[in-house]
Every structure is written in C-alpha cells, then in structure tokens.
Write an enzyme that holds these catalytic residues in place. Structure first.
Site, PDB file in Angstrom:
ATOM      1  N   SER A 119       0.870  -1.351  -0.041  1.00  0.00           N
ATOM      2  CA  SER A 119       0.160   0.065   0.046  1.00  0.00           C
ATOM      3  C   SER A 119       0.708   1.284   0.091  1.00  0.00           C
ATOM      4  CB  SER A 119      -0.810   0.016   1.228  1.00  0.00           C
ATOM      5  OG  SER A 119      -1.598   1.272   1.466  1.00  0.00           O
ATOM      6  N   TYR A 159      -1.906  -1.319  10.197  1.00  0.00           N
ATOM      7  CA  TYR A 159      -1.832  -1.424   8.793  1.00  0.00           C
ATOM      8  C   TYR A 159      -0.674  -1.054   8.184  1.00  0.00           C
ATOM      9  CZ  TYR A 159      -3.822  -1.247   4.283  1.00  0.00           C
ATOM     10  OH  TYR A 159      -3.767  -1.426   2.746  1.00  0.00           O
TER      11      TYR A 159
HETATM   12  N1  NAP Z   1      -8.607  -0.197  -1.342  1.00  0.00           N
HETATM   13  C1  NAP Z   1      -7.405   0.700  -0.944  1.00  0.00           C
HETATM   14  O1  NAP Z   1      -7.738   1.554  -0.848  1.00  0.00           O
HETATM   15  C2  NAP Z   1      -6.354  -0.129  -0.716  1.00  0.00           C
HETATM   16  C3  NAP Z   1      -5.193   0.728  -0.763  1.00  0.00           C
HETATM   17  C4  NAP Z   1      -4.111   0.164  -0.675  1.00  0.00           C
HETATM   18  C5  NAP Z   1      -3.810  -1.539  -0.490  1.00  0.00           C
HETATM   19  N2  NAP Z   1      -5.080  -2.208  -0.602  1.00  0.00           N
HETATM   20  C6  NAP Z   1      -4.860  -3.592  -0.278  1.00  0.00           C
HETATM   21  O2  NAP Z   1      -5.407  -4.096  -1.233  1.00  0.00           O
HETATM   22  C7  NAP Z   1      -6.224  -5.401  -0.808  1.00  0.00           C
HETATM   23  C8  NAP Z   1      -7.608  -5.501  -0.967  1.00  0.00           C
HETATM   24  O3  NAP Z   1      -8.143  -4.517  -0.393  1.00  0.00           O
HETATM   25  P1  NAP Z   1      -9.654  -3.860  -0.819  1.00  0.00           P
HETATM   26  O4  NAP Z   1      -9.715  -2.585  -0.592  1.00  0.00           O
HETATM   27  O5  NAP Z   1     -10.153  -4.311  -2.261  1.00  0.00           O
HETATM   28  O6  NAP Z   1     -10.422  -4.622   0.529  1.00  0.00           O
HETATM   29  P2  NAP Z   1     -11.684  -5.612   0.662  1.00  0.00           P
HETATM   30  O7  NAP Z   1     -12.845  -5.195  -0.726  1.00  0.00           O
HETATM   31  O8  NAP Z   1     -11.894  -5.551   2.043  1.00  0.00           O
HETATM   32  O9  NAP Z   1     -10.875  -7.059   0.230  1.00  0.00           O
HETATM   33  C9  NAP Z   1     -10.295  -7.532   1.079  1.00  0.00           C
HETATM   34  C10 NAP Z   1     -10.350  -9.258   0.646  1.00  0.00           C
HETATM   35  O10 NAP Z   1      -9.526  -9.807   1.675  1.00  0.00           O
HETATM   36  C11 NAP Z   1     -10.096 -10.875   2.004  1.00  0.00           C
HETATM   37  N3  NAP Z   1      -9.849 -11.312   3.307  1.00  0.00           N
HETATM   38  C12 NAP Z   1      -9.597 -10.610   4.313  1.00  0.00           C
HETATM   39  N4  NAP Z   1      -9.325 -11.439   5.504  1.00  0.00           N
HETATM   40  C13 NAP Z   1      -9.249 -12.832   5.084  1.00  0.00           C
HETATM   41  C14 NAP Z   1      -8.842 -13.847   5.665  1.00  0.00           C
HETATM   42  N5  NAP Z   1      -8.489 -13.913   6.969  1.00  0.00           N
HETATM   43  N6  NAP Z   1      -8.602 -14.758   4.832  1.00  0.00           N
HETATM   44  C15 NAP Z   1      -8.785 -14.726   3.628  1.00  0.00           C
HETATM   45  N7  NAP Z   1      -9.174 -13.521   2.735  1.00  0.00           N
HETATM   46  C16 NAP Z   1      -9.492 -12.613   3.802  1.00  0.00           C
HETATM   47  C17 NAP Z   1     -11.438 -10.469   1.792  1.00  0.00           C
HETATM   48  O11 NAP Z   1     -12.322 -11.834   1.581  1.00  0.00           O
HETATM   49  P3  NAP Z   1     -13.343 -12.547   2.597  1.00  0.00           P
HETATM   50  O12 NAP Z   1     -13.671 -11.335   3.483  1.00  0.00           O
HETATM   51  O13 NAP Z   1     -14.275 -13.260   1.823  1.00  0.00           O
HETATM   52  O14 NAP Z   1     -12.331 -13.430   3.131  1.00  0.00           O
HETATM   53  C18 NAP Z   1     -11.480  -9.693   0.540  1.00  0.00           C
HETATM   54  O15 NAP Z   1     -11.663 -10.613  -0.562  1.00  0.00           O
HETATM   55  C19 NAP Z   1      -5.641  -5.514   0.654  1.00  0.00           C
HETATM   56  O16 NAP Z   1      -4.692  -6.308   1.087  1.00  0.00           O
HETATM   57  C20 NAP Z   1      -5.430  -4.133   1.119  1.00  0.00           C
HETATM   58  O17 NAP Z   1      -4.728  -3.825   2.270  1.00  0.00           O
HETATM   59  C21 NAP Z   1      -6.207  -1.445  -0.390  1.00  0.00           C
END
Ligand code: NAP
Length: 252
Positions: A136, A149
């Site tokens: 991130s 985080y």
């Molecule tokens: N959106 C942003 O602004 C942003 C910015 C920088 C980095 N990121 C990174 O991008 C990635 C995706 O984030 P997102 O924003 O798309 O969030 P999101 O929609 O909440 O997606 C998170 C994903 O992780 C899975 N997950 C969470 N806990 C888990 C566990 N214990 N085991 C297996 N799967 C798990 C969830 O699936 P289930 O709940 O079905 O398990 C979901 O598919 C993350 O690593 C986040 O840190 C996001």
C-alpha cells in the site's frame, strides 16, 4: 508478464481490488481461482464462471487445504497474488487497539508469509512463475489512523524484497503491487474523494503488470507521490497532512 495465459490463485478476491483484478485477468485470457472466506460471495463468483476456493489466511490448516485443492485442480498454476488484507483504524491511546493490531499482523503479514510458503515448493518445482505481493502507499507514507496496517504493509514490502533476492535464479519472480487509496465502494468514495476509481486503477495495473520484464513494483501514477515522498523531500509535510484525520477518532 504475459497476463493473457496465466493460471492465477487470487485469495482476497471476493470483493474490492482483488475481484476487479480477477475479472480483468480473466477477460485478458488467464484462468483465475478466487479465494476468500465469504461462502455466499464465492458461490456468486462460481456462478460467474470463476473457480473458487474457501481460504482463511490466518488459519494454517485452511491455507494448506486451499493450496492442495488449487494444485489438484490447477496443476499448471503459475501465479499467486497475496491480496487478502484488512485495513483497521486504531486509537493507540486505548490499549483495546491491540486486538486490531493482532488481526492486522495475522492477516496482512503472517497471512502473506503463510500463502507464499504454501506455494513456493510448487513454483520452485515448475522453475517459473510469479508471486504478486500487495502492499500500500501507506506502507511507504504512514496514515496515522491505521498504525499497524502501515506496519504490516511496510513489512510486506521488506519481505518482498528479501523474497525476490532469495528466489533469484529460480525462474520465480516477485512483484509488489502498491495501491494508493482506491474507491472499492460508494462509502470509500464518500469518505475519501481523492480515492482512485476502481476500474481505472485496475486498468492501469493491468498495463503495468503486462510489461516485460515484470516490474519489481507496480506503481500507478496516483501512488508515486507516496511511494517516493521520502526521496522527494515531501514526507514530513504529507505525514502532517495525513495526521489531520486523527480528529475523526472518538474523543479527540
Ligand atoms: N482499497 C484501498 O484503498 C487499498 C489501498 C492500498 C492497499 N489495499 C490492499 O488491497 C487489498 C484488497 O483490499 P480492498 O480495499 O479491495 O478490500 P476488501 O474489499 O475488503 O477486500 C479484502 C479481501 O481480503 C479478503 N480477506 C480478508 N481477511 C481474510 C482472511 N483472513 N483470509 C482470506 N481472505 C481474507 C476478503 O475476503 P473474505 O472477507 O471473503 O475473506 C476480501 O476478498 C488489501 O491487501 C488492502 O490492504 C487497498
């Protein structure tokens, strides 16, 4: 990497960035196995035509079961994306924050390490493949509302660098996806108007991922000011700006 012919395991693709990336990779011609915990979403995605597997990256047995299922059904698997993650706000003046810190480390850092460990023997035996880790902009420029985080993402960055060095010469490459804030839902869009549009973000990611050789870091334009803040001399000013969000904590 050629994104048109890969066999990809993408845990953390039941929603958000992972799901959008899964759809783009599939549209480009790759086979994608979607993973996550939410059974209802996995069912919907199976109906959409994805292979799916249940996985909880905090649970070693679940990771091993998922690995065995994926490799049994897709012995040609060549790409693993460690997308699963949680983004939690913490008030460090309240010791109760520790539960969030623990879950963040278990999921984002140890979950990433567990997943990579599970697939390394297969990838080494193939002699080729790609591990895509997910960090991130916050791993490079802390957002004080999400302290652990930020620590986990900085940790995954350091781990990715070491992993790349250790796998050098094996044919297995390591690339780190560094998203900035991305509007994965209308709520995120409302709370952060600067967040990137999800489709635009993933389209840019696909373009960068498709470069040959695969870049060590996938840096869309919108994250570069954060990735390079320290080098650019803007770090202190940007952290101070980000710290203004602390007023949103209850009691501040
Ligand atoms: N959106 C942003 O602004 C942003 C910015 C920088 C980095 N990121 C990174 O991008 C990635 C995706 O984030 P997102 O924003 O798309 O969030 P999101 O929609 O909440 O997606 C998170 C994903 O992780 C899975 N997950 C969470 N806990 C888990 C566990 N214990 N085991 C297996 N799967 C798990 C969830 O699936 P289930 O709940 O079905 O398990 C979901 O598919 C993350 O690593 C986040 O840190 C996001």
């Amino acid at each position: 990497m050629d994104t048109s012919n890969r066999t990809v395991f993408l845990p953390g693709a039941t929603s958000g960035i992972g799901l959008a990336l899964a759809r783009h990779l599939r549209a480009a011609g790759s086979t994608v196995v979607v993973g996550g915990r939410r059974a209802d979403l996995l069912e919907t995605l199976a109906a959409e035509g994805f292979a799916t597997v249940a996985i909880d990256v905090t649970d070693p047995a679940s990771v091993e079961n998922a690995r065995d299922t994926v490799l049994r059904e897709h012995p040609d698997l060549d790409t693993v994306v460690t997308m699963s993650g949680v983004m939690l706000v913490e008030d460090l003046r309240d010791p109760a924050h520790f539960a969030a810190a623990q879950l963040s480390v278990e999921t984002n850092l140890l979950g990433t390490i567990r997943l990579i460990d599970a697939f390394i023997p297969h990838l080494l035996a193939r002699g080729s493949g790609t591990i895509v880790t997910v960090t991130s902009g916050i791993g490079f420029l802390p957002f004080p509302l999400m302290p652990t985080y930020a620590a986990t993402k900085a940790g995954v960055h350091a781990y990715s660098e070491a992993l790349r060095a250790q796998l050098a010469g094996t044919g297995v490459e390591v690339t780190e996806l560094v998203p900035p804030a991305v509007a994965t839902s209308p709520e995120v869009r409302r709370s952060n108007p600067a967040a990137l549009d999800l489709e635009e973000f993933v389209t840019e990611v696909m373009g960068l991922l498709g470069a040959d050789p695969t870049p060590h870091e996938i840096l869309v334009e919108g994250v570069r000011m954060h990735r390079w803040a320290e080098r650019d001399g803007t770090y202190d000013e940007l952290v101070a700006r980000r710290s203004q969000a602390l007023v949103t904590l209850p009691g501040r």
